[in-house]
Design a protein around this motif. Structure first.
Motif, mmCIF file in Angstrom:
data_model
loop_
_atom_site.group_PDB
_atom_site.id
_atom_site.type_symbol
_atom_site.label_atom_id
_atom_site.label_comp_id
_atom_site.label_asym_id
_atom_site.label_seq_id
_atom_site.Cartn_x
_atom_site.Cartn_y
_atom_site.Cartn_z
ATOM 1 N N GLN B 10 0.843 -1.193 0.000
ATOM 2 C CA GLN B 10 0.000 0.000 0.000
ATOM 3 C C GLN B 10 0.878 1.242 0.000
ATOM 4 N N VAL B 11 0.396 2.257 -0.697
ATOM 5 C CA VAL B 11 1.036 3.570 -0.716
ATOM 6 C C VAL B 11 -0.013 4.600 -0.330
ATOM 7 N N ASN B 12 0.338 5.438 0.615
ATOM 8 C CA ASN B 12 -0.563 6.503 1.074
ATOM 9 C C ASN B 12 0.011 7.854 0.667
ATOM 10 N N VAL B 13 -0.830 8.668 0.064
ATOM 11 C CA VAL B 13 -0.398 9.977 -0.428
ATOM 12 C C VAL B 13 -1.489 11.008 -0.144
ATOM 13 N N ALA B 14 -1.077 12.200 0.168
ATOM 14 C CA ALA B 14 -2.044 13.290 0.330
ATOM 15 C C ALA B 14 -2.381 13.872 -1.037
ATOM 16 N N GLU B 15 -3.629 14.236 -1.187
ATOM 17 C CA GLU B 15 -4.074 14.826 -2.453
ATOM 18 C C GLU B 15 -3.208 16.034 -2.804
ATOM 19 N N GLY B 16 -2.813 16.098 -4.067
ATOM 20 C CA GLY B 16 -1.982 17.214 -4.516
ATOM 21 C C GLY B 16 -0.496 16.920 -4.474
ATOM 22 N N ASN B 17 -0.117 15.915 -3.713
ATOM 23 C CA ASN B 17 1.295 15.536 -3.647
ATOM 24 C C ASN B 17 1.650 14.586 -4.784
ATOM 25 N N PRO B 18 2.944 14.526 -5.128
ATOM 26 C CA PRO B 18 3.350 13.546 -6.160
ATOM 27 C C PRO B 18 3.263 12.127 -5.603
ATOM 28 N N VAL B 83 -7.823 12.235 -5.269
ATOM 29 C CA VAL B 83 -8.522 11.218 -4.475
ATOM 30 C C VAL B 83 -9.056 10.108 -5.385
ATOM 31 N N SER B 84 -9.462 10.479 -6.571
ATOM 32 C CA SER B 84 -10.014 9.505 -7.520
ATOM 33 C C SER B 84 -8.957 8.549 -8.071
ATOM 34 N N ASP B 85 -7.682 8.804 -7.796
ATOM 35 C CA ASP B 85 -6.627 7.877 -8.205
ATOM 36 C C ASP B 85 -6.539 6.668 -7.270
ATOM 37 N N SER B 86 -7.243 6.715 -6.170
ATOM 38 C CA SER B 86 -7.217 5.604 -5.214
ATOM 39 C C SER B 86 -7.730 4.337 -5.889
ATOM 40 N N ALA B 87 -6.890 3.335 -5.935
ATOM 41 C CA ALA B 87 -7.212 2.096 -6.651
ATOM 42 C C ALA B 87 -6.073 1.103 -6.428
ATOM 43 N N LEU B 88 -6.208 -0.042 -7.081
ATOM 44 C CA LEU B 88 -5.181 -1.084 -7.032
ATOM 45 C C LEU B 88 -4.391 -1.026 -8.339
ATOM 46 N N LYS B 102 2.276 -13.833 -23.008
ATOM 47 C CA LYS B 102 1.344 -13.666 -21.915
ATOM 48 C C LYS B 102 1.927 -12.646 -20.954
ATOM 49 N N LEU B 103 1.088 -12.087 -20.127
ATOM 50 C CA LEU B 103 1.506 -11.087 -19.154
ATOM 51 C C LEU B 103 1.653 -11.733 -17.783
ATOM 52 N N ILE B 104 2.755 -11.411 -17.130
ATOM 53 C CA ILE B 104 2.973 -11.825 -15.752
ATOM 54 C C ILE B 104 2.737 -10.593 -14.885
ATOM 55 N N PHE B 105 1.767 -10.686 -13.993
ATOM 56 C CA PHE B 105 1.386 -9.536 -13.164
ATOM 57 C C PHE B 105 2.060 -9.597 -11.800
ATOM 58 N N GLY B 106 2.364 -8.415 -11.272
ATOM 59 C CA GLY B 106 2.792 -8.323 -9.895
ATOM 60 C C GLY B 106 1.612 -8.499 -8.961
ATOM 61 N N ALA B 107 1.900 -8.463 -7.685
ATOM 62 C CA ALA B 107 0.870 -8.714 -6.672
ATOM 63 C C ALA B 107 -0.070 -7.535 -6.498
ATOM 64 N N GLY B 108 0.315 -6.387 -7.007
ATOM 65 C CA GLY B 108 -0.531 -5.207 -6.900
ATOM 66 C C GLY B 108 -0.145 -4.326 -5.723
ATOM 67 N N THR B 109 -0.346 -3.032 -5.908
ATOM 68 C CA THR B 109 -0.121 -2.047 -4.852
ATOM 69 C C THR B 109 -1.375 -1.209 -4.717
ATOM 70 N N ARG B 110 -1.864 -1.139 -3.504
ATOM 71 C CA ARG B 110 -3.066 -0.336 -3.272
ATOM 72 C C ARG B 110 -2.649 1.098 -2.990
ATOM 73 N N LEU B 111 -3.144 1.998 -3.790
ATOM 74 C CA LEU B 111 -2.872 3.431 -3.617
ATOM 75 C C LEU B 111 -4.060 4.085 -2.936
ATOM 76 N N ALA B 112 -3.773 4.771 -1.834
ATOM 77 C CA ALA B 112 -4.811 5.511 -1.114
ATOM 78 C C ALA B 112 -4.413 6.980 -1.109
ATOM 79 N N VAL B 113 -5.252 7.802 -1.719
ATOM 80 C CA VAL B 113 -5.005 9.242 -1.754
ATOM 81 C C VAL B 113 -5.984 9.905 -0.802
ATOM 82 N N HIS B 114 -5.444 10.604 0.170
ATOM 83 C CA HIS B 114 -6.273 11.216 1.217
ATOM 84 C C HIS B 114 -6.501 12.693 0.934
ATOM 85 N N PRO B 115 -7.735 13.155 1.200
ATOM 86 C CA PRO B 115 -8.025 14.579 0.956
ATOM 87 C C PRO B 115 -7.180 15.488 1.851
#
Lengths: 114, 115
Positions: B10-18, B83-88, B102-115
């Protein structure tokens, strides 16, 4: 715009029942993939078709799963008999003919086997 | 065999930040790399891909990714998170196999963008 469609979107069934999931790839795409997504295993490739011919189904439990592509507009994934451990979201994806193909995913079928 | 690793669950980011979502890969031959995004109860959506050429690839929704051969990385970036970028987010690598890809996928990273 062109999209991959999948039916049903949700399916609840009892253990032992047959489940059939359907996919309509994007018109003109010649590759079709079936994936299964679970929390524990992530995204797993189950089967792959090119020009309707199955090329790889090594990711699929052969004793209960089968995948077919009766025509260019329909791909099916069947589970018979279903088991609770089959509960997952099943995605279909299709891709164009180019070698660096991008895969376009359908919305998925959420399956719950009780 | 090809593989990708997404080191952060998981990655947590504040809205407006890179934002940066990390991906490293292991391939034999030239890498074909992809980023996909999955919103809740939806299928995966293609964001961008690197095949060859410029190391900075621009994709949908203002996302970009930088291919770094020496570090075998393909990190996803966006200058200003919404905030709408919050997704997997999934990184993937193409694996040629038996004459097809074929495509080999990673396990995924959940992005949470906080207002």
């Amino acid at each position: 715009d062109a999209r991959v469609t999948q039916t049903p979107r949700h399916k609840v069934t009892e253990m032992g029942q047959e489940v059939t999931m359907r996919c309509q790839p994007i018109l003109g795409h010649n590759t079709v993939f079936w994936y299964r997504q679970t929390m524990m295993q992530g995204l797993e490739l189950l089967a792959y078709f090119r020009n309707r011919a199955p090329l790889d189904d090594s990711g699929m439990p052969k004793d209960r799963f089968s995948a077919e592509m009766p025509d260019a507009t329909l791909a099916t994934l069947k589970i018979q008999p279903s088991e609770p451990r089959d509960s997952a979201v099943y995605f279909c994806a299709s891709g164009p003919r180019q070698t660096q193909e991008t895969q376009y995913f359908g919305p998925g079928t959420r399956l719950l086997v009780l | 065999a090809q593989s990708v690793a997404q080191p952060e669950d998981q990655v947590n980011v504040a809205e407006g930040n890179p934002l940066t979502v990390k991906c490293t890969y292991s391939v034999s031959g030239n890498p074909y790399l992809f980023w996909y995004v999955q919103y809740p109860n939806r299928g995966l959506q293609f964001l961008l891909k690197y095949i060859t050429g410029d190391n900075l690839v621009k994709g949908s929704y203002g996302f970009e990714a930088e291919f770094n051969k020496s570090q075998t990385s393909f990190h996803l970036k966006k200058p200003s998170a919404l905030v709408s970028d919050s997704a997997l987010y999934f990184c993937a690598v193409r694996e040629p196999s038996g004459g097809y890809n074929k495509l080999i996928f990673g396990a995924g990273t959940r992005l949470a963008v906080h207002p």
